[in-house]
Design a protein around this motif. Structure first.
Motif, PDB file in Angstrom:
ATOM      1  N   MET A   1       1.937   3.461  -8.817  1.00  0.00           N
ATOM      2  CA  MET A   1       0.570   4.012  -9.077  1.00  0.00           C
ATOM      3  C   MET A   1      -0.294   4.467  -7.882  1.00  0.00           C
ATOM      4  SD  MET A   1      -0.404   3.621 -12.137  1.00  0.00           S
ATOM      5  CE  MET A   1      -2.056   3.476 -12.087  1.00  0.00           C
ATOM      6  N   LEU A   2       0.322   4.234  -6.694  1.00  0.00           N
ATOM      7  CA  LEU A   2      -0.428   4.809  -5.505  1.00  0.00           C
ATOM      8  C   LEU A   2       0.140   6.181  -5.262  1.00  0.00           C
ATOM      9  CD1 LEU A   2      -0.557   1.593  -3.203  1.00  0.00           C
ATOM     10  CD2 LEU A   2      -2.518   2.630  -4.703  1.00  0.00           C
ATOM     11  N   ILE A   3       1.044   6.974  -5.950  1.00  0.00           N
ATOM     12  CA  ILE A   3       1.694   8.280  -5.505  1.00  0.00           C
ATOM     13  C   ILE A   3       0.433   9.277  -5.569  1.00  0.00           C
ATOM     14  CG2 ILE A   3       2.935  10.092  -6.312  1.00  0.00           C
ATOM     15  CD1 ILE A   3       4.990   7.893  -7.432  1.00  0.00           C
ATOM     16  N   PRO A   4       0.086   9.938  -4.677  1.00  0.00           N
ATOM     17  CA  PRO A   4      -0.891  10.853  -4.553  1.00  0.00           C
ATOM     18  C   PRO A   4      -0.993  11.748  -5.701  1.00  0.00           C
ATOM     19  CG  PRO A   4       0.145  10.679  -2.433  1.00  0.00           C
ATOM     20  CD  PRO A   4       1.214  10.032  -3.201  1.00  0.00           C
ATOM     21  N   ASP A   5      -2.318  12.079  -5.953  1.00  0.00           N
ATOM     22  CA  ASP A   5      -2.325  13.172  -7.174  1.00  0.00           C
ATOM     23  C   ASP A   5      -1.606  14.369  -7.046  1.00  0.00           C
ATOM     24  OD1 ASP A   5      -4.012  11.140  -8.291  1.00  0.00           O
ATOM     25  OD2 ASP A   5      -5.812  11.994  -7.797  1.00  0.00           O
TER      26      ASP A   5
ATOM     27  N   ALA B   1       0.737  -1.229   0.039  1.00  0.00           N
ATOM     28  CA  ALA B   1       0.043  -0.077   0.080  1.00  0.00           C
ATOM     29  C   ALA B   1       0.912   1.353  -0.064  1.00  0.00           C
ATOM     30  CB  ALA B   1      -0.888   0.015   1.143  1.00  0.00           C
ATOM     31  N   SER B   2       2.027   1.068   0.063  1.00  0.00           N
ATOM     32  CA  SER B   2       3.078   2.037   0.037  1.00  0.00           C
ATOM     33  C   SER B   2       3.388   2.677  -1.312  1.00  0.00           C
ATOM     34  CB  SER B   2       4.339   1.895   0.651  1.00  0.00           C
ATOM     35  OG  SER B   2       5.440   3.030   0.624  1.00  0.00           O
ATOM     36  N   PRO B   3       3.296   3.857  -1.804  1.00  0.00           N
ATOM     37  CA  PRO B   3       3.582   4.316  -3.053  1.00  0.00           C
ATOM     38  C   PRO B   3       5.021   4.245  -3.275  1.00  0.00           C
ATOM     39  CG  PRO B   3       3.221   6.401  -1.543  1.00  0.00           C
ATOM     40  CD  PRO B   3       2.819   5.003  -0.747  1.00  0.00           C
ATOM     41  N   LEU B   4       5.874   4.092  -2.254  1.00  0.00           N
ATOM     42  CA  LEU B   4       7.179   3.847  -2.740  1.00  0.00           C
ATOM     43  C   LEU B   4       7.411   2.487  -3.098  1.00  0.00           C
ATOM     44  CD1 LEU B   4       8.914   5.494   0.554  1.00  0.00           C
ATOM     45  CD2 LEU B   4       8.842   6.419  -1.758  1.00  0.00           C
ATOM     46  N   ALA B   5       6.539   1.546  -2.846  1.00  0.00           N
ATOM     47  CA  ALA B   5       6.596   0.320  -3.392  1.00  0.00           C
ATOM     48  C   ALA B   5       5.786   0.061  -4.650  1.00  0.00           C
ATOM     49  CB  ALA B   5       6.274  -0.761  -2.268  1.00  0.00           C
ATOM     50  N   ALA B   6       4.762   0.735  -4.712  1.00  0.00           N
ATOM     51  CA  ALA B   6       3.778   0.852  -5.690  1.00  0.00           C
ATOM     52  C   ALA B   6       3.436   2.189  -6.357  1.00  0.00           C
ATOM     53  CB  ALA B   6       2.290   0.297  -5.417  1.00  0.00           C
TER      54      ALA B   6
ATOM     55  N   GLN C   1       3.552  17.214  -9.677  1.00  0.00           N
ATOM     56  CA  GLN C   1       4.846  17.726  -9.494  1.00  0.00           C
ATOM     57  C   GLN C   1       6.073  16.840 -10.088  1.00  0.00           C
ATOM     58  OE1 GLN C   1       5.349  19.970  -5.340  1.00  0.00           O
ATOM     59  NE2 GLN C   1       3.560  18.665  -5.120  1.00  0.00           N
ATOM     60  N   LEU C   2       5.883  15.647 -10.617  1.00  0.00           N
ATOM     61  CA  LEU C   2       6.712  14.667 -10.992  1.00  0.00           C
ATOM     62  C   LEU C   2       7.390  15.126 -12.391  1.00  0.00           C
ATOM     63  CD1 LEU C   2       5.116  11.124 -10.049  1.00  0.00           C
ATOM     64  CD2 LEU C   2       6.927  12.320  -8.991  1.00  0.00           C
ATOM     65  N   PRO C   3       8.604  14.865 -12.472  1.00  0.00           N
ATOM     66  CA  PRO C   3       9.482  15.327 -13.576  1.00  0.00           C
ATOM     67  C   PRO C   3       8.829  14.606 -15.012  1.00  0.00           C
ATOM     68  CG  PRO C   3      10.580  13.782 -12.549  1.00  0.00           C
ATOM     69  CD  PRO C   3       9.645  14.038 -11.673  1.00  0.00           C
ATOM     70  N   PRO C   4       9.117  15.036 -16.297  1.00  0.00           N
ATOM     71  CA  PRO C   4       8.800  14.510 -17.424  1.00  0.00           C
ATOM     72  C   PRO C   4       9.339  12.980 -17.474  1.00  0.00           C
ATOM     73  CG  PRO C   4       9.747  16.737 -18.121  1.00  0.00           C
ATOM     74  CD  PRO C   4       9.674  16.321 -16.542  1.00  0.00           C
ATOM     75  N   ALA C   5       8.575  12.243 -18.415  1.00  0.00           N
ATOM     76  CA  ALA C   5       8.942  10.797 -18.208  1.00  0.00           C
ATOM     77  C   ALA C   5       8.931  10.358 -19.665  1.00  0.00           C
ATOM     78  CB  ALA C   5       7.849  10.315 -17.571  1.00  0.00           C
ATOM     79  N   PHE C   6      10.081   9.342 -19.995  1.00  0.00           N
ATOM     80  CA  PHE C   6       9.904   8.418 -20.949  1.00  0.00           C
ATOM     81  C   PHE C   6       9.623   7.084 -20.479  1.00  0.00           C
ATOM     82  CE2 PHE C   6      12.324   5.267 -23.331  1.00  0.00           C
ATOM     83  CZ  PHE C   6      11.916   5.564 -24.859  1.00  0.00           C
TER      84      PHE C   6
END
Length: 318
Positions: free
Chosen positions: A231-235, A224-229, A240-245
């Motif tokens: 997809m669970l990082i809060p909206d 249930a931790s976003p550090l492990a999953a 604020q996350l950086p651009p992604a490839f």
């Protein structure tokens, strides 16, 4: 097109060897088997200078390898976390990939030997990964890097760690990450269509994934931790996350999870480039001696990094 003919040949070759699955070998034997396999399946011309160092991790010192291409002035950097289910793999198993990316991108690559489970359980590898990225940020000028041009990336479990590092950077505000490169990453513990469809017969199996998770996680609560999953990082943090490839493989149990994370970022307004390689399987970036598309994909990763951190340097100052 279905499974690529080169993949079919490789899968048949693996089956003919009659090796037991990793989860039946035990931790040390599984690690050695992966090293042997990686050495056979992936090689690279060693065109760039390398330097091995030890830095402080979460609980003990960890090794890093710095790959430095011939460039003038400061360049960008990719802090790279190898795959292997948080249990197997090391700097050597991903040496060819890191050499190629550094040589073709013109960026420095810092490969990280984070602590492995079960000796280092969650969240220790996450903290190792974060401290390595922070080390690169704080020592940027020393190793020839522009601190505004630092990316984190990794494949499989390494992609999972990279995503976790970007989230921690947002939360802790003591590290600036400009970009994230997630290669067939593990993003969730919830089963998906691809997880159910391709978890047998396509190299990475359900049994192996379950074994990896048993070694890595302390309890079911960790899922249930976003550090492990990720997809669970809060909206609020996702925005604020950086651009992604993000790169996935069509016949990979983790394919849908990678695509879902790409969509999560897009929905939050984060710039994302998503690529799925048709006919490929999990781990194909490390099978370049057999898979032409593996070589092509590694070059695409380098090109993406070059475009972001070498060709379009002015964009980063906006």
């Amino acid at each position: 097109m279905g499974v690529h003919p080169q993949v079919q040949f490789l899968l048949q070759m693996m089956e003919s060897r009659g090796l037991p699955p990793l989860e039946q070998l035990g931790v040390q034997e599984a690690r050695q088997a992966f090293i042997t396999s990686a050495t056979m399946m992936s090689k690279a011309e060693k065109k760039v200078k390398t330097e091995d160092r030890m830095i402080q991790g979460a609980e003990k010192e960890i090794a890093i390898r710095i790959y430095t291409p011939e460039v003038s002035g400061l360049t960008g950097a990719l802090v790279y976390y190898h795959g292997g289910g948080w249990v197997i793999g090391n700097i050597e198993t991903h040496d060819a990939l890191c050499h190629t990316v550094a040589a073709e991108s013109g960026c420095i690559v810092v490969s990280v030997d984070y602590g492995l489970a079960p000796e280092s359980k969650f969240p220790e590898p996450v903290e190792d990964a974060y401290l390595a990225a922070k080390w690169a940020y704080e020592h940027a000028s020393e190793i020839g890097v522009d601190p505004k041009r630092i990316a984190v990336g990794g494949d499989s479990a390494g992609g999972n760690l990279a995503a976790a590092v970007t989230y921690l950077a947002v939360e802790r505000k003591d590290l600036e990450i400009a970009y994230q490169m997630l290669l067939y990453p593990s993003t969730s513990f919830e089963p998906t269509e691809s997880y159910e469809k391709y978890s047998e017969g396509y190299y990475l199996t359900k049994g192996t994934m379950e074994w990896f998770r048993e070694q890595y996680l302390t309890s079911v609560d960790d899922t249930a931790s976003p550090l492990a999953a990720p997809m669970l990082i809060p909206d609020a943090a996702t925005k604020q996350l950086p651009p992604a490839f993000i790169m996935t493989a069509e016949f990979d149990p983790l394919c849908d999870g990678g695509e879902a994370f790409a969509n999560k970022l897009k929905d939050a307004g984060v710039e994302v480039r998503y690529v799925c390689y048709p006919g490929m399987i999990h781990g194909f970036l490390g099978m370049t001696e057999f898979l032409t598309d593996g070589k092509k994909a590694v070059s695409e990763i380098a090109s993406e990094l070059k475009a972001k951190f070498v060709t379009n340097v002015s964009d980063l100052s906006k």
